[in-house]
Design an enzyme around this catalytic site. Structure first.
Site, PDB file in Angstrom:
ATOM      1  N   ILE A 134       0.827  -1.196   0.000  1.00  0.00           N
ATOM      2  CA  ILE A 134       0.000   0.000   0.000  1.00  0.00           C
ATOM      3  C   ILE A 134       0.868   1.255   0.000  1.00  0.00           C
ATOM      4  O   ILE A 134       1.941   1.286   0.603  1.00  0.00           O
ATOM      5  CB  ILE A 134      -0.953  -0.030   1.225  1.00  0.00           C
ATOM      6  N   ASN A 174      -1.356  -6.210   7.503  1.00  0.00           N
ATOM      7  CA  ASN A 174       0.031  -5.745   7.538  1.00  0.00           C
ATOM      8  C   ASN A 174       0.129  -4.344   6.925  1.00  0.00           C
ATOM      9  O   ASN A 174      -0.234  -4.136   5.768  1.00  0.00           O
ATOM     10  CB  ASN A 174       0.920  -6.715   6.755  1.00  0.00           C
ATOM     11  N   VAL A 176       2.547  -2.726   5.755  1.00  0.00           N
ATOM     12  CA  VAL A 176       3.449  -2.628   4.615  1.00  0.00           C
ATOM     13  C   VAL A 176       2.878  -3.365   3.394  1.00  0.00           C
ATOM     14  O   VAL A 176       3.328  -3.155   2.282  1.00  0.00           O
ATOM     15  CB  VAL A 176       4.836  -3.191   4.974  1.00  0.00           C
ATOM     16  N   GLU A 177       1.867  -4.176   3.622  1.00  0.00           N
ATOM     17  CA  GLU A 177       1.286  -4.935   2.520  1.00  0.00           C
ATOM     18  C   GLU A 177      -0.056  -4.324   2.109  1.00  0.00           C
ATOM     19  O   GLU A 177      -0.091  -3.337   1.391  1.00  0.00           O
ATOM     20  CB  GLU A 177       1.167  -6.410   2.920  1.00  0.00           C
ATOM     21  N   MET A 178      -1.180  -4.873   2.574  1.00  0.00           N
ATOM     22  CA  MET A 178      -2.480  -4.358   2.157  1.00  0.00           C
ATOM     23  C   MET A 178      -3.009  -3.260   3.073  1.00  0.00           C
ATOM     24  O   MET A 178      -3.872  -2.473   2.678  1.00  0.00           O
ATOM     25  CB  MET A 178      -3.474  -5.510   2.059  1.00  0.00           C
TER      26      MET A 178
END
Length: 385
Positions: A134, A174, A176-178
């Protein structure tokens, strides 16, 4: 192994001549189990197994203190790789999970879906060194394939998820992810024209975090890709070309099945990256992700230890390794020979193994793609050359 302080060194550089298939199978099994026990510090048990291994006729050495040397033979190793069983899953829930897996509304800014990092066009992985999360954040590690993940003994490179449910839940939240938030995601899904009725038909309590994840897991369970190699294992001697069969024999004879075994040709154990040589010292630029399972347990014996990845569909999932450092199968095979097997593989051996690895490319079920992708002509992995 040098990572536990044990004095026994395993090498695949010396052949053991003229041993029977039964003895070879026994030796290979003892070796695999002993390695696993050493990684997990079950030293007393491992010592007993290694002692048994050392007393077999094939492993005796004339010089006192000689290292135990075991090389899997085709007769032993062929039993370590198994064909894919038929996939069992709830069809209706998997159909709902398919839509959710490809739905960007599960991410914080509604720009990313599970498929963003696990693309069916790229063997269930992605064509990047590491994932992009993201707001354009660069992730720390290469995305593993989601195809056939149900057959991994744990999920993620570091094994922090015990099963597909834990794996599906992690990336959504997360940052750093979604970067999602279920208090936002659930109302979004409730506003969809079709989701409320679809959930109600399958779950009495409708759209919830638990039900959303359950449907995604059911979809992931459906992502099983049988290949020509499975036909070969099931008795069809014509399923593979002579070159691919030779590659499979090479794959076994040099010792690859010490780690890459089972239904997934991997995904059955942890192993240290750099068993015989220090991969990270040679590569340089150490990152937190390079610590592997150490990041989960904090135990020193787990430093640089990772789940052995599946090799199914490996021809589709470049770049390779947890750090995405290798662009080709040939360079990856050469590197793994050096660091994991203490072998300098010849060009002929590498070419042979790569030919076999292409035979592990399977076929996605026709129902795997969302309707728009299937209408556009589908996205099954191409047949192996």
């Amino acid at each position: 192994m040098d990572t536990t302080g044990a004095s026994v060194r395993f090498s695949h550089s010396t052949s053991i001549p003229q041993r029977g298939a039964a003895q070879a199978a026994c030796n290979a099994t003892l070796l695999c189990v002993s390695r696993h026990l050493f990684v997990h510090r079950r030293w007393p048990i491992a010592a007993v197994l290694l002692a048994a291994l050392a007393t077999t006729p094939a492993c005796k050495r004339e010089q006192a203190g000689a290292a135990a040397v075991v090389e899997p033979t085709p007769a032993a190793s062929s039993e370590l790789v198994k064909p894919l069983p038929p996939a069992d899953f709830d069809v209706a829930r998997a159909e709902l999970g398919k839509q959710l897996f490809h739905d960007t509304r599960l991410s914080g800014d509604a720009t990313l879906s599970c498929a963003s990092c696990h693309s069916l066009d790229h063997g269930g992985a992605e064509p990047r060194v590491t994932s992009i999360g993201i707001n354009g954040q660069i992730g720390p590690i290469n995305s593993p394939t989601v195809l056939n993940a149900r057959h991994n003994f744990v999920q993620f490179w570091d094994g922090r998820a015990a099963d597909l449910l834990e794996q599906a839940a992690g990336p959504v939240l997360n940052p750093v992810e979604m970067g999602g938030d279920w208090s936002v995601i659930v109302p979004r899904l409730q506003q969809d024209a079709d989701y409320p009725a679809a959930f109600a038909a399958l779950y009495p309590d409708g759209i919830t975090q638990a039900n959303t994840l359950d449907a995604i897991v059911e979809y992931e369970k459906s992502l099983v890709t049988p290949s020509r190699f499975d036909d070969y294992l099931n008795g069809d001697a014509t399923a593979l070309s002579p070159v691919e069969i030779e590659g499979y024999q090479t794959f076994k004879s040099v010792g690859c099945t010490t780690c890459h075994q089972g239904i997934n040709v991997g995904g059955t154990q942890y192993q240290r990256m750099g068993v015989y040589h220090d991969y990270f010292a040679d590569r340089g630029n150490l990152t937190d992700a390079d610590l592997g399972r150490f990041n989960v347990t904090g135990e020193e014996q787990h430093r640089h230890v990772f789940k052995v990845p599946t090799l199914r569909n490996i021809a589709l999932t470049a770049p390779y390794l947890h750090d995405g450092s290798q662009d080709s199968l040939a360079s990856t095979v050469q590197l793994m020979g050096k660091y994991q097997l203490d072998r300098e593989l010849t060009d002929a051996q590498v070419t042979s193994i790569v030919a076999f690895l292409h035979a592990l490319t399977g076929e996605l079920p026709a129902s795997a793609r969302p309707a728009q992708a299937m209408d556009a002509g589908g996205d099954n992995p191409p047949a192996a050359p």
